[in-house]
Design a protein around this motif. Structure first.
Motif, PDB file in Angstrom:
ATOM      1  N   LEU A  38      56.528  45.215  41.448  1.00  0.00           N
ATOM      2  CA  LEU A  38      55.370  45.136  40.994  1.00  0.00           C
ATOM      3  C   LEU A  38      56.259  43.844  40.534  1.00  0.00           C
ATOM      4  CD1 LEU A  38      52.226  43.703  40.892  1.00  0.00           C
ATOM      5  CD2 LEU A  38      52.161  44.825  38.548  1.00  0.00           C
ATOM      6  N   ASP A  39      55.916  41.964  41.211  1.00  0.00           N
ATOM      7  CA  ASP A  39      57.012  41.419  40.241  1.00  0.00           C
ATOM      8  C   ASP A  39      55.625  40.092  39.891  1.00  0.00           C
ATOM      9  OD1 ASP A  39      57.780  38.444  39.691  1.00  0.00           O
ATOM     10  OD2 ASP A  39      59.775  38.987  41.544  1.00  0.00           O
ATOM     11  N   PRO A  40      55.818  40.218  38.464  1.00  0.00           N
ATOM     12  CA  PRO A  40      54.545  39.526  38.012  1.00  0.00           C
ATOM     13  C   PRO A  40      54.095  38.372  38.312  1.00  0.00           C
ATOM     14  CG  PRO A  40      55.402  40.857  36.354  1.00  0.00           C
ATOM     15  CD  PRO A  40      56.272  40.788  37.647  1.00  0.00           C
ATOM     16  N   ASP A  41      56.022  37.488  38.813  1.00  0.00           N
ATOM     17  CA  ASP A  41      56.312  35.860  38.774  1.00  0.00           C
ATOM     18  C   ASP A  41      55.525  35.496  40.095  1.00  0.00           C
ATOM     19  OD1 ASP A  41      57.091  34.978  36.687  1.00  0.00           O
ATOM     20  OD2 ASP A  41      59.815  35.517  36.896  1.00  0.00           O
ATOM     21  N   ASN A  42      55.383  36.403  41.352  1.00  0.00           N
ATOM     22  CA  ASN A  42      55.172  36.767  43.029  1.00  0.00           C
ATOM     23  C   ASN A  42      53.942  36.792  43.077  1.00  0.00           C
ATOM     24  OD1 ASN A  42      57.177  35.027  43.326  1.00  0.00           O
ATOM     25  ND2 ASN A  42      58.567  37.114  43.305  1.00  0.00           N
ATOM     26  N   THR A  43      53.159  37.329  42.073  1.00  0.00           N
ATOM     27  CA  THR A  43      51.983  37.499  42.362  1.00  0.00           C
ATOM     28  C   THR A  43      50.372  36.564  41.257  1.00  0.00           C
ATOM     29  OG1 THR A  43      52.363  40.457  41.931  1.00  0.00           O
ATOM     30  CG2 THR A  43      50.395  39.510  41.646  1.00  0.00           C
ATOM     31  N   THR A  44      49.233  36.573  42.148  1.00  0.00           N
ATOM     32  CA  THR A  44      48.392  35.617  41.781  1.00  0.00           C
ATOM     33  C   THR A  44      47.549  36.458  41.030  1.00  0.00           C
ATOM     34  OG1 THR A  44      48.562  34.977  43.872  1.00  0.00           O
ATOM     35  CG2 THR A  44      46.836  34.406  42.724  1.00  0.00           C
ATOM     36  N   TRP A  45      46.723  36.181  39.626  1.00  0.00           N
ATOM     37  CA  TRP A  45      46.149  36.803  39.163  1.00  0.00           C
ATOM     38  C   TRP A  45      44.935  36.857  38.424  1.00  0.00           C
ATOM     39  CZ3 TRP A  45      48.083  41.323  37.381  1.00  0.00           C
ATOM     40  CH2 TRP A  45      49.569  42.131  38.035  1.00  0.00           C
ATOM     41  N   ASN A  46      44.217  37.289  38.465  1.00  0.00           N
ATOM     42  CA  ASN A  46      43.245  37.127  37.681  1.00  0.00           C
ATOM     43  C   ASN A  46      42.396  37.297  36.285  1.00  0.00           C
ATOM     44  OD1 ASN A  46      41.917  35.011  39.762  1.00  0.00           O
ATOM     45  ND2 ASN A  46      42.340  36.660  41.166  1.00  0.00           N
ATOM     46  N   LEU A  47      41.700  37.554  35.455  1.00  0.00           N
ATOM     47  CA  LEU A  47      40.699  38.244  34.541  1.00  0.00           C
ATOM     48  C   LEU A  47      39.703  37.895  34.159  1.00  0.00           C
ATOM     49  CD1 LEU A  47      42.037  39.608  32.171  1.00  0.00           C
ATOM     50  CD2 LEU A  47      42.465  37.486  30.704  1.00  0.00           C
ATOM     51  N   ALA A  48      39.594  38.606  34.107  1.00  0.00           N
ATOM     52  CA  ALA A  48      37.634  38.609  33.636  1.00  0.00           C
ATOM     53  C   ALA A  48      37.554  39.613  32.660  1.00  0.00           C
ATOM     54  CB  ALA A  48      36.849  38.927  34.464  1.00  0.00           C
ATOM     55  N   GLU A  49      36.430  38.704  31.614  1.00  0.00           N
ATOM     56  CA  GLU A  49      36.028  39.793  29.911  1.00  0.00           C
ATOM     57  C   GLU A  49      34.817  40.013  30.169  1.00  0.00           C
ATOM     58  OE1 GLU A  49      38.848  40.998  26.865  1.00  0.00           O
ATOM     59  OE2 GLU A  49      36.561  39.067  25.769  1.00  0.00           O
ATOM     60  N   PHE A  50      34.192  41.022  30.237  1.00  0.00           N
ATOM     61  CA  PHE A  50      33.046  41.424  30.372  1.00  0.00           C
ATOM     62  C   PHE A  50      32.592  42.696  29.386  1.00  0.00           C
ATOM     63  CE2 PHE A  50      34.169  42.924  34.037  1.00  0.00           C
ATOM     64  CZ  PHE A  50      33.203  44.171  34.265  1.00  0.00           C
ATOM     65  N   GLN A  51      31.065  43.322  29.404  1.00  0.00           N
ATOM     66  CA  GLN A  51      30.725  43.937  29.221  1.00  0.00           C
ATOM     67  C   GLN A  51      29.891  44.546  30.027  1.00  0.00           C
ATOM     68  OE1 GLN A  51      31.250  43.281  25.585  1.00  0.00           O
ATOM     69  NE2 GLN A  51      30.179  44.760  24.979  1.00  0.00           N
ATOM     70  N   LEU A  52      30.211  45.583  30.024  1.00  0.00           N
ATOM     71  CA  LEU A  52      30.185  46.364  31.140  1.00  0.00           C
ATOM     72  C   LEU A  52      28.468  48.005  30.995  1.00  0.00           C
ATOM     73  CD1 LEU A  52      30.835  48.018  34.397  1.00  0.00           C
ATOM     74  CD2 LEU A  52      31.915  50.034  32.683  1.00  0.00           C
ATOM     75  N   ILE A  53      27.909  47.257  31.675  1.00  0.00           N
ATOM     76  CA  ILE A  53      26.105  47.334  32.121  1.00  0.00           C
ATOM     77  C   ILE A  53      26.138  48.181  33.749  1.00  0.00           C
ATOM     78  CG2 ILE A  53      25.968  45.269  30.816  1.00  0.00           C
ATOM     79  CD1 ILE A  53      24.601  43.855  33.356  1.00  0.00           C
ATOM     80  N   ARG A  54      26.626  48.367  34.328  1.00  0.00           N
ATOM     81  CA  ARG A  54      26.310  49.202  35.236  1.00  0.00           C
ATOM     82  C   ARG A  54      27.534  49.105  36.159  1.00  0.00           C
ATOM     83  NH1 ARG A  54      21.566  47.276  37.254  1.00  0.00           N
ATOM     84  NH2 ARG A  54      22.665  45.317  37.330  1.00  0.00           N
ATOM     85  N   ALA A  55      27.699  50.818  37.100  1.00  0.00           N
ATOM     86  CA  ALA A  55      29.153  50.731  37.967  1.00  0.00           C
ATOM     87  C   ALA A  55      27.902  51.683  39.168  1.00  0.00           C
ATOM     88  CB  ALA A  55      29.763  51.718  37.571  1.00  0.00           C
ATOM     89  N   ALA A  56      28.145  51.359  40.240  1.00  0.00           N
ATOM     90  CA  ALA A  56      27.812  52.224  41.018  1.00  0.00           C
ATOM     91  C   ALA A  56      28.439  52.523  42.670  1.00  0.00           C
ATOM     92  CB  ALA A  56      26.130  51.307  41.553  1.00  0.00           C
ATOM     93  N   TYR A  57      28.251  53.130  43.316  1.00  0.00           N
ATOM     94  CA  TYR A  57      29.095  53.132  44.699  1.00  0.00           C
ATOM     95  C   TYR A  57      27.917  52.306  45.731  1.00  0.00           C
ATOM     96  CZ  TYR A  57      31.316  54.793  49.468  1.00  0.00           C
ATOM     97  OH  TYR A  57      31.978  54.918  50.055  1.00  0.00           O
ATOM     98  N   ARG A  58      28.275  51.712  46.274  1.00  0.00           N
ATOM     99  CA  ARG A  58      27.825  50.870  46.976  1.00  0.00           C
ATOM    100  C   ARG A  58      28.351  51.334  49.056  1.00  0.00           C
ATOM    101  NH1 ARG A  58      28.407  46.498  50.988  1.00  0.00           N
ATOM    102  NH2 ARG A  58      30.928  44.963  49.333  1.00  0.00           N
ATOM    103  N   THR A  59      26.855  52.574  49.048  1.00  0.00           N
ATOM    104  CA  THR A  59      27.027  53.507  50.410  1.00  0.00           C
ATOM    105  C   THR A  59      28.000  51.814  51.563  1.00  0.00           C
ATOM    106  OG1 THR A  59      25.323  53.181  50.952  1.00  0.00           O
ATOM    107  CG2 THR A  59      26.497  54.911  49.884  1.00  0.00           C
TER     108      THR A  59
END
Length: 113
Positions: A38-59
């Motif tokens: 993992l080379d941070p200089d050659n990786t495209t990064w995105n960041l998100a911060e939020f309150q987790l309200i739900r997690a699920a599996y979409r079949t």
């Protein structure tokens, strides 16, 4: 880790994710073309911060999803090639989308525990 162990570990994570509902959740996503390092200089990064309200599996599509106000994030179950817990309330998925195309997803829950 064998494929069965990987599957069981990922399923265990999602089966117990409700303990993080309401927590500030930080997702750092990186797109890369090499899995060997993992080379941070050659990786495209995105960041998100939020309150987790739900997690699920979409079949339909076999996706794990995480949701919060204004955020919807999915991880492709059949593309997961690695999963680990590098720290307390920190998790990391690596998905392979092509021969040399990978996505790393780092999840950090700001847990109240």
């Amino acid at each position: 880790m064998s494929a069965d162990q990987l599957r069981d570990t990922v399923l265990d994570f999602f089966e117990h994710i409700e303990k993080y509902y309401g927590c500030t959740t930080e997702i750092t996503e990186g797109l890369m073309t090499e899995s060997s390092q993992l080379d941070p200089d050659n990786t495209t990064w995105n960041l998100a911060e939020f309150q987790l309200i739900r997690a699920a599996y979409r079949t339909t599509g076999n996706r794990f999803m995480l949701e919060g106000p204004g955020v919807y994030y999915e991880i492709a179950a059949e593309k997961i090639m690695d999963f680990k817990q590098p720290g307390r309330h920190k998790f990391e998925f690596i998905e392979q989308y092509g021969f040399d195309v990978f996505r790393i997803t780092r999840i950090h829950f700001q847990s109240k525990y």
